[in-house]
Design a protein around this motif. Structure first.
Motif, short mmCIF file in Angstrom:
data_model
loop_
_atom_site.label_atom_id
_atom_site.label_comp_id
_atom_site.label_asym_id
_atom_site.label_seq_id
_atom_site.Cartn_x
_atom_site.Cartn_y
_atom_site.Cartn_z
N ASP A 262 0.82 -1.24 -0.10
CA ASP A 262 -0.01 0.02 0.05
C ASP A 262 0.94 1.41 -0.14
OD1 ASP A 262 -2.14 1.90 0.24
OD2 ASP A 262 -3.14 0.80 2.01
N THR A 263 1.05 1.96 -1.07
CA THR A 263 2.17 2.86 -1.41
C THR A 263 1.59 4.27 -1.63
OG1 THR A 263 1.98 2.37 -3.51
CG2 THR A 263 3.73 1.07 -2.19
N GLN A 264 0.34 4.44 -1.44
CA GLN A 264 -0.13 5.82 -1.89
C GLN A 264 0.36 6.73 -1.08
OE1 GLN A 264 -1.82 3.33 -2.29
NE2 GLN A 264 -3.30 3.56 -3.99
N GLN A 407 -8.96 4.54 -5.34
CA GLN A 407 -8.00 5.15 -6.16
C GLN A 407 -6.88 4.14 -6.57
OE1 GLN A 407 -6.74 8.84 -4.77
NE2 GLN A 407 -8.82 8.62 -4.91
N ARG A 409 -6.02 0.90 -6.05
CA ARG A 409 -5.50 -0.11 -5.21
C ARG A 409 -5.92 -1.35 -5.79
NH1 ARG A 409 -6.65 3.95 -1.33
NH2 ARG A 409 -4.95 4.25 0.19
N GLN A 412 -5.56 -0.96 -10.42
CA GLN A 412 -4.39 -0.41 -11.25
C GLN A 412 -3.80 -1.38 -11.96
OE1 GLN A 412 -0.31 2.30 -10.57
NE2 GLN A 412 -1.65 2.02 -8.95
N ARG A 434 -0.53 8.35 -10.57
CA ARG A 434 -0.09 9.36 -9.70
C ARG A 434 -0.86 9.20 -8.44
NH1 ARG A 434 0.28 12.38 -14.78
NH2 ARG A 434 -2.11 12.70 -14.49
N ASP A 435 -0.14 9.61 -7.27
CA ASP A 435 -0.65 9.61 -5.92
C ASP A 435 -1.43 10.85 -5.70
OD1 ASP A 435 0.12 6.83 -5.16
OD2 ASP A 435 2.18 7.58 -5.52
N GLN A 436 -2.54 10.81 -5.10
CA GLN A 436 -3.40 11.90 -5.01
C GLN A 436 -3.95 11.76 -3.52
OE1 GLN A 436 -6.08 12.32 -8.28
NE2 GLN A 436 -4.50 12.99 -9.45
N VAL A 439 -5.76 10.00 0.42
CA VAL A 439 -5.38 8.57 0.09
C VAL A 439 -6.74 7.67 0.75
CG1 VAL A 439 -3.15 9.10 -0.04
CG2 VAL A 439 -4.21 8.51 2.09
#
Length: 454
Positions: A262-264, A407, A409, A412, A434-436, A439
């Motif tokens: 889980d990298t956001q 988002q 998860r 993707q 892109r992370d936004q 989260v």
């Protein structure tokens, strides 16, 4: 004055990081979404829950109890500031924006340890959007947290150690598992044996669990579709390794292909990523200690999926790096680094033995839902690629895959595979969403109100 250290996550990695920092004389802040520390793997049931730890955690009951006792001891004596039931929804300018039970809170930090764990890695198949189709992780959480089986006749499908583990846990709890379907052929699983022998006792334990499943377990299968009515699944259609069609009656389906970090939050905090061909996913870059940027440290499954034991090691190493960078006395990391090398060899064996079913995903029928949040089909995603090009963020803008509540998860990786297959390019070339912020879903009212500031 000393640097303010914040840890996000109170699973095995976060707990060991906090313990290491406290031993060095620091008082970290620990932010965690759970009501009680333990993370997903050692998730704790509510107070007064009657099932003993041996039933909840099996052979890991001792480790789970030790971790719980460690963190409870830290909080009892005020050695850490624990923000429970709290979600970090954004990070900017050295400040975490946290949703707590009392509203939004701004938590400034000088150094940040991100130990956010991992989530299920899912692949779409026709009919998987039906109610009653869950991830393996959700299935396990329901069992651990509430002692609930999510169906009366369940089929579990996917690949990886979690598939076998959840099946055995359900059977041990008295649930009815009708079939366990693994997309990895036995010959592929055998290729990972060399790496798996890096942890021989764990490998033997896994084989023993597999043996316990007996004829319920089928390898090398192809998953065709979930048949459902208005109430949920009624059957899973699949094809054996020999090409024979099968239909297994069920009222619940659990899916999962190992895990993904889980990298956001790590991305918002400044971590960089690279595509790992072996794991078929984007992973954050760091040194062996988890350093991922100035004052940023990653730990546990949020960095590399190494299991609970590996997460504890990575938590200690991240805290050690933090102390070293602060110029404070730090533990000798030599023993943990040796253990980490063995964990990595084992993880490589897992990735080899239980690969992501890339070809199956690329062949997803056009009518199949890919993004369950937005209800977007594989055909719509392919049309977006034809219209705007084979890049993940462009396809998201045009086709909305990855724009929903999760988002990206859960869609993707599958979406990128479908894009790559349609465009005839390597999946790494598709890029990463892109992370936004936020989260996690955030109520507008809580966000608009003036925050509490530390």
């Amino acid at each position: 004055m000393t640097d303010r250290v914040v840890i996000v996550g109170a699973g095995p990695a976060g707990i060991r990081a906090a313990e290491t920092l406290v031993a060095a004389g620091l008082r970290p802040i620990v932010v965690d979404e759970g009501a009680r520390a333990g993370g997903q793997i050692y998730r704790r049931p509510p107070e007064g829950f009657l099932r003993p730890p041996e039933q909840l955690y099996g052979s890991e009951a001792g480790k789970a109890g030790a971790l719980h006792a460690t963190f409870d001891g830290l909080t009892a004596r005020g050695a850490v500031d624990h923000l429970a039931r709290s979600s970090v929804v954004a990070v900017a300018d050295q400040v975490l924006h946290v949703l707590t039970p009392l509203g939004r809170r701004e938590v400034p930090f000088d150094r940040l340890i991100v130990a956010t764990g991992a989530t299920d890695r899912l692949a779409p198949l026709p009919g998987w959007q039906a109610p009653g189709v869950f991830s393996l992780g959700a299935t396990q959480i329901a069992l651990k947290a509430q002692g609930v089986a999510l169906g009366r006749r369940m089929v579990l499908a996917g690949s990886g150690p979690l598939l076998t583990l959840v099946a055995v846990q359900l059977i041990k709890a008295g649930a009815h598992v009708a079939a366990v379907l693994d997309t990895a052929p036995l010959r592929t699983q055998a290729r990972g044996l060399g790496g798996l022998l890096a942890r021989p006792r764990l490998a033997v334990r896994g084989l023993a669990m597999r043996a316990r499943l007996g004829r319920l377990y089928h390898s090398g299968v192809r998953l065709d579709r979930v048949e459902s009515d208005g109430d949920g699944p009624v059957a899973l259609h699949w094809t054996t390794a020999g090409g024979a069609p099968r239909r297994t009656d069920c009222d619940m389906v659990g899916l999962g292909w190992h895990l993904r970090p889980d990298t956001q939050l790590a991305g918002l905090a400044g971590a960089r990523f690279t595509y790992d061909e072996r794991w078929a996913q984007w992973l954050p870059q760091s040194d062996l200690f988890g350093r991922a940027g100035a004052g940023l440290y990653l730990a546990g499954d949020g960095l590399r999926v190494l299991g609970a034991d590996g997460a504890e090691i990575l938590g200690r190493l991240a805290a050690t790096a933090c102390l070293q960078d602060m110029g404070r006395a730090a533990p000798d990391p030599a023993a943990d680094l040796r253990r980490l090398a063995r964990m990595r060899r084992f993880a490589t064996g897992i990735a080899t033995a239980f690969p992501w079913p890339a070809e199956m995903v690329r062949q997803t029928p056009d009518a199949t839902i890919v993004c369950r949040c937005e209800g977007i089909t594989a055909g719509a995603l392919r049309a977006a690629v034809d219209h705007g090009g084979a890049e993940a963020n462009r396809a998201k803008s045009l086709g909305r895959v990855g724009m929903g509540r999760c988002q990206g998860r859960f869609c993707q990786l599958a979406g990128a595979e479908i894009i790559a297959g349609h465009a005839g390019i390597p999946v790494a070339q598709v890029g990463r969403l892109r992370d936004q912020a936020p989260v996690r879903p955030a109520p507008i009212g809580a966000w608009a109100a003036a925050p509490d500031t530390d």
